[in-house]
Scaffold this active site. Structure first.
Site, PDB file in Angstrom:
ATOM      1  CB  SER A 124     -19.794   0.511  79.865  1.00  0.00           C
ATOM      2  OG  SER A 124     -18.972   0.105  78.821  1.00  0.00           O
TER       3      SER A 124
ATOM      4  CG  LEU B 131     -23.003 -13.434  60.239  1.00  0.00           C
ATOM      5  CD1 LEU B 131     -23.142 -12.065  59.583  1.00  0.00           C
ATOM      6  CD2 LEU B 131     -24.366 -13.844  60.796  1.00  0.00           C
TER       7      LEU B 131
ATOM      8  CG  ASP C 156     -33.830   0.365  73.870  1.00  0.00           C
ATOM      9  OD1 ASP C 156     -34.011  -0.232  74.951  1.00  0.00           O
ATOM     10  OD2 ASP C 156     -33.844   1.599  73.770  1.00  0.00           O
TER      11      ASP C 156
ATOM     12  CG  ASN D 126     -35.074  -6.998  75.446  1.00  0.00           C
ATOM     13  OD1 ASN D 126     -35.461  -6.966  74.287  1.00  0.00           O
ATOM     14  ND2 ASN D 126     -33.875  -7.446  75.783  1.00  0.00           N
TER      15      ASN D 126
ATOM     16  CG  HIS E 172     -33.795  -8.878  79.541  1.00  0.00           C
ATOM     17  ND1 HIS E 172     -33.648  -7.773  78.740  1.00  0.00           N
ATOM     18  CD2 HIS E 172     -33.747  -8.411  80.816  1.00  0.00           C
ATOM     19  CE1 HIS E 172     -33.522  -6.680  79.492  1.00  0.00           C
ATOM     20  NE2 HIS E 172     -33.589  -7.045  80.762  1.00  0.00           N
TER      21      HIS E 172
HETATM   22  C1  FPP Z   1     -32.611  -3.436  76.035  1.00  0.00           C
HETATM   23  O1  FPP Z   1     -33.870  -3.613  76.566  1.00  0.00           O
HETATM   24  C2  FPP Z   1     -31.814  -4.643  75.935  1.00  0.00           C
HETATM   25  C3  FPP Z   1     -30.764  -4.971  76.718  1.00  0.00           C
HETATM   26  C4  FPP Z   1     -30.350  -4.212  77.896  1.00  0.00           C
HETATM   27  C5  FPP Z   1     -29.919  -6.134  76.487  1.00  0.00           C
HETATM   28  C6  FPP Z   1     -30.149  -6.937  75.239  1.00  0.00           C
HETATM   29  C7  FPP Z   1     -30.193  -8.351  75.635  1.00  0.00           C
HETATM   30  C8  FPP Z   1     -30.836  -9.329  74.984  1.00  0.00           C
HETATM   31  C9  FPP Z   1     -31.490  -9.109  73.685  1.00  0.00           C
HETATM   32  C10 FPP Z   1     -30.954 -10.692  75.558  1.00  0.00           C
HETATM   33  C11 FPP Z   1     -29.737 -11.525  75.607  1.00  0.00           C
HETATM   34  C12 FPP Z   1     -28.772 -11.361  74.498  1.00  0.00           C
HETATM   35  C13 FPP Z   1     -28.126 -12.359  73.859  1.00  0.00           C
HETATM   36  C14 FPP Z   1     -27.060 -12.075  72.873  1.00  0.00           C
HETATM   37  C15 FPP Z   1     -28.454 -13.777  74.105  1.00  0.00           C
HETATM   38  P1  FPP Z   1     -34.265  -2.743  77.826  1.00  0.00           P
HETATM   39  O2  FPP Z   1     -34.247  -3.626  78.997  1.00  0.00           O
HETATM   40  O3  FPP Z   1     -33.395  -1.544  77.928  1.00  0.00           O
HETATM   41  O4  FPP Z   1     -35.723  -2.329  77.434  1.00  0.00           O
HETATM   42  P2  FPP Z   1     -36.511  -1.040  77.917  1.00  0.00           P
HETATM   43  O5  FPP Z   1     -35.787   0.155  77.380  1.00  0.00           O
HETATM   44  O6  FPP Z   1     -37.855  -1.229  77.299  1.00  0.00           O
HETATM   45  O7  FPP Z   1     -36.548  -1.085  79.419  1.00  0.00           O
END
Ligand code: FPP
Length: 244
Positions: free
Chosen positions: A68, A133, A22, A24, A39
């Protein structure tokens, strides 16, 4: 009397580590960048973390890549995330193979694009024999939805006369989850300072140790994984039994 454990012997790593990645969006916002940039950096953190987990001797690493509920995000962001997953599957499989990593994807595939499903099937097949793994990607995944699907399977088996209602127990239900054959997570980590489980491994995480870190996912790497595992090692896991 049992011999005292040697202080030189490091404790074994948790068998199964699961991570709610969480932060990104906040990482990107803090830099005046679009969420996609966060991301993208998050995908680099995935690569670092998989490598570190393998080197540390973790046997299963589950990453919550798309929930989901994430389908409700703006269409552009969903497209970007799917694009990153597509790229990851296309580019990383040979690297996973080189490092003895088996890939398994859990979640509702009916909502994913046909090309991603094909990539998943091909990647799982290509890495199926690897043993260093197991990387489990939770994609279009929700814990409640998974439990509902398992309950439906059990109901169908009962209706067909294949299963007695009295034979339904925790083992029967667990064996109909998408994680059948994978041990329950020992440690669940969530980054970004939020302290929620957010529909992740609801059944499987019943006795997991929870570690919440303030670091945003794109900044996560080996040091943060080591720190979460050290925290885990300081916990007294009792599975509902009395304190010693
Ligand atoms: C949360 O950050 C993250 C996600 C919704 C998705 C996770 C995806 C990745 C790490 C990238 C791609 C994954 C792979 C396996 C290649 P957020 O957008 O909810 O962050 P925020 O809460 O700060 O808005």
């Amino acid at each position: 009397m049992d011999p005292a454990p040697s202080p030189a012997q490091p404790p074994p790593p948790p068998v199964h580590v699961a991570i709610i990645m969480d932060g990104n969006g906040r990482w990107a916002k803090a830099r005046g960048m679009p969420r996609t940039a966060g991301h993208k950096r998050g995908a680099e953190a995935v690569r670092r973390t998989v490598e570190a987990a393998r080197e540390m001797g973790v046997s299963y690493l589950t990453l919550y890549a798309f929930s989901s509920e994430n389908w409700k995000r703006p269409a552009g962001e969903v497209t970007d995330l799917m694009g990153l997953l597509r790229l990851y599957l296309r580019n990383e499989v040979s690297n996973l193979n080189k490092n003895g990593i088996r890939l398994k994807v859990i979640g509702d595939r009916t909502r994913l694009g046909a090309d991603i499903v094909a990539l998943i099937e091909e990647s799982e097949a290509r890495t199926a024999a690897n043993t260093a793994l197991t990387l489990v990607l939770a994609l279009s995944y929700g814990g409640r939805q998974e439990i509902v699907a398992a309950a439906r399977l059990l109901a169908e088996e009962v209706k067909a006369g294949l299963l007695a209602p009295s034979a339904i127990d925790d083992v029967a239900l667990a064996s109909r989850l998408s994680t059948n054959g994978i041990p329950d997570p020992d440690l669940v980590i969530r980054t970004s300072g939020e302290k929620r489980i957010s529909n992740f491994l609801l059944w499987q995480g019943a006795y997991a140790e929870l570690v919440f870190l303030d670091v945003l996912w794109p900044d996560f790497g080996r040091d943060e994984l080591e720190s979460a595992i050290s925290d885990y090692h300081r916990r007294d896991r009792r599975y509902g039994t009395a304190a010693g």
